[in-house]
Design an enzyme around this catalytic site. Structure first.
Site, PDB file in Angstrom:
ATOM      1  N   TYR A 157       0.846  -1.205   0.000  1.00 53.69           N
ATOM      2  CA  TYR A 157       0.000   0.000   0.000  1.00 53.69           C
ATOM      3  C   TYR A 157       0.879   1.252   0.000  1.00 53.69           C
ATOM      4  CZ  TYR A 157      -4.388   2.520   0.555  1.00 53.69           C
ATOM      5  OH  TYR A 157      -5.472   3.338   0.342  1.00 53.69           O
ATOM      6  N   LYS A 164      -3.538   8.516   2.811  1.00 49.09           N
ATOM      7  CA  LYS A 164      -4.786   8.312   3.558  1.00 49.09           C
ATOM      8  C   LYS A 164      -4.693   8.925   4.961  1.00 49.09           C
ATOM      9  CE  LYS A 164      -7.381   6.072   0.538  1.00 49.09           C
ATOM     10  NZ  LYS A 164      -8.416   6.821  -0.213  1.00 49.09           N
TER      11      LYS A 164
END
Ligand code: NAD
Ligand code: 0WE
Length: 263
Positions: A157, A164
Site C-alpha cells: 500500500y 490516507k
C-alpha cells in the site's frame, strides 16, 4: 424509509459498477436523493452517463481533480443542475502504480508522494471549498473513503498510507472549520473490495482471503454495505456525527491477534 428525500448529492469517483462510488450512489438513490456525477477522462463518459441514467440522473460532468478549474466547473454545474447541494461524496484515490509494490522506502519517490497526496488527499479540500457556498445551510454533509493503511503499514500500500493519513487529518480539520456552518465531514474506512483500483494489485486475492478468515464477521465487505453506511452518514440521522472515521470492514481493524480454530 427514504431518509434522503429532498437531498441533492454530487458523487465523485465513479468508474465502473464495481466502484465503491456506485454502491454509495445506489444507496443514496434508494433513500430518495437526487444525484450528480463526475468522471475522469473522456473514455469513461458513456459508461458513467449510462450508469447515471439508471439512477435517474442526467447531471454528469468530466473532472480531473488535479485541475482547479475543472473542480469549480463540476461543482457549479452540479449545483445548478440540482438546484443546490446537500451532499458531497469523494471516492477518489491514486498513486503511480510503480510506487505500489515492493519496499516502501525504495518505492516512495518525491513525485509519487506528491501525486498521491494531491489526488488522494488535497482533492478533498479543493472539492469541499468549491462546494461550501452551495451546501445547504445547516445540513451539508461531506464524505470521503479511507483505508486502514492510513494508520498501519500494509504490504504494497506504500505511499497511499501517508496519503490516507493526510486525508483523515483533512477530515478532522475540515470538520472543525465548517462545523459552524452546519457542514459535517466524515470518512468511511472500508475493508478491501475488488474494484478497478484494487484489481491490478499483486496479492489482492490473498488479502481478501486473509480478511475473510480473520475479521470478527469472518467475511469481507461489499460496496453495497459501504453504500448503506454512507447513506446513513450523509443523512440527518447522523446529524450529531462529524470528523469521524467509521470502519466498514467486518470488524477487521479491531483484531489484535487472530486465533486459529482449535475445534
Ligand atoms: P475505483 O477505481 O472504482 O474508483 C477510484 C476512482 O478514482 C475512479 O473513479 C477514478 O476515475 C478516480 N480518480 C483517480 N484519479 C483521479 C483524478 N485525477 N481525477 C478524478 N478522478 C480520479 O476504486 P474504488 O476502490 O471504488 O476507490 C474509491 C475510493 O475508495 C478510493 O479513495 C479508495 O482509496 C477507497 N478505498 C478502496 C478500497 C478497496 O479495497 N477498493 C478500500 C478502502 C478505501
Ligand atoms: O485505496 C485503494 C486503491 C489505491 C490505489 C490503487 C491503484 C492501482 C492502479 C491508488 N492508486 C493506484 N494506481 C494505479 O495505477 N485501496 C484501498 C485498494 C487497494 O490498493 C492496494 C491495496 C488495496 C486493498 C494497493 C496495494 C496493496 C493493497
Amino acid at each position: 424509509m427514504s431518509f434522503l428525500a429532498t437531498k441533492r448529492a454530487l458523487v465523485v469517483g465513479l468508474a465502473s459498477k464495481r466502484s465503491i462510488a456506485w454502491g454509495i450512489a445506489r444507496s443514496l438513490h434508494r433513500e430518495g436523493a437526487r444525484l450528480a456525477f463526475s468522471y475522469q477522462g473522456e473514455k469513461l463518459a458513456n459508461r458513467v452517463r449510462d450508469m447515471a441514467a439508471e439512477l435517474d440522473s442526467t447531471a454528469v460532468f468530466e473532472c480531473d481533480v488535479a485541475d482547479d478549474q475543472a473542480i469549480e466547473q463540476l461543482v457549479g454545474g452540479s449545483a445548478a443542475a440540482l438546484g443546490g447541494l446537500d451532499i458531497l461524496v469523494h471516492s477518489v484515490g491514486f498513486a503511480p502504480r510503480e510506487a505500489l509494490c515492493g519496499s516502501f522506502t525504495e518505492a516512495t519517490t518525491r513525485e509519487a508522494w506528491r501525486i498521491a497526496q494531491d489526488i488522494s488527499a488535497y482533492s478533498l479540500v479543493a472539492l469541499t471549498r468549491a462546494a461550501r457556498p452551495h451546501l445547504a445551510a445547516g445540513a451539508g454533509s461531506v464524505l470521503t473513503l479511507s483505508y486502514l493503511g492510513a494508520l498501519r503499514p500494509l504490504p504494497n500500500y506504500n505511499v497511499m498510507g501517508p496519503a490516507k493519513a493526510s486525508l483523515e487529518a483533512a477530515v478532522r480539520f475540515l470538520a472543525q472549520d465548517l462545523g459552524a456552518e452546519g457542514i459535517r465531514v466524515n470518512a468511511i474506512s472500508a475493508g478491501p473490495i475488488k474494484t478497478l483500483a484494487a484489481a491490478g494489485i499483486a496479492g489482492l486475492r490473498g488479502m481478501l482471503e486473509h480478511v475473510a478468515k480473520t475479521a470478527p464477521l469472518r467475511r469481507g465487505v461489499s460496496a453495497e454495505e459501504v453504500g448503506d453506511a454512507a447513506a446513513f452518514l450523509c443523512s440527518d440521522l447522523a446529524r450529531g456525527i462529524t470528523g469521524e472515521i467509521l470502519y466498514v470492514d467486518a470488524g477487521y481493524n479491531i483484531v489484535g491477534m487472530a486465533f486459529p480454530k482449535t475445534d
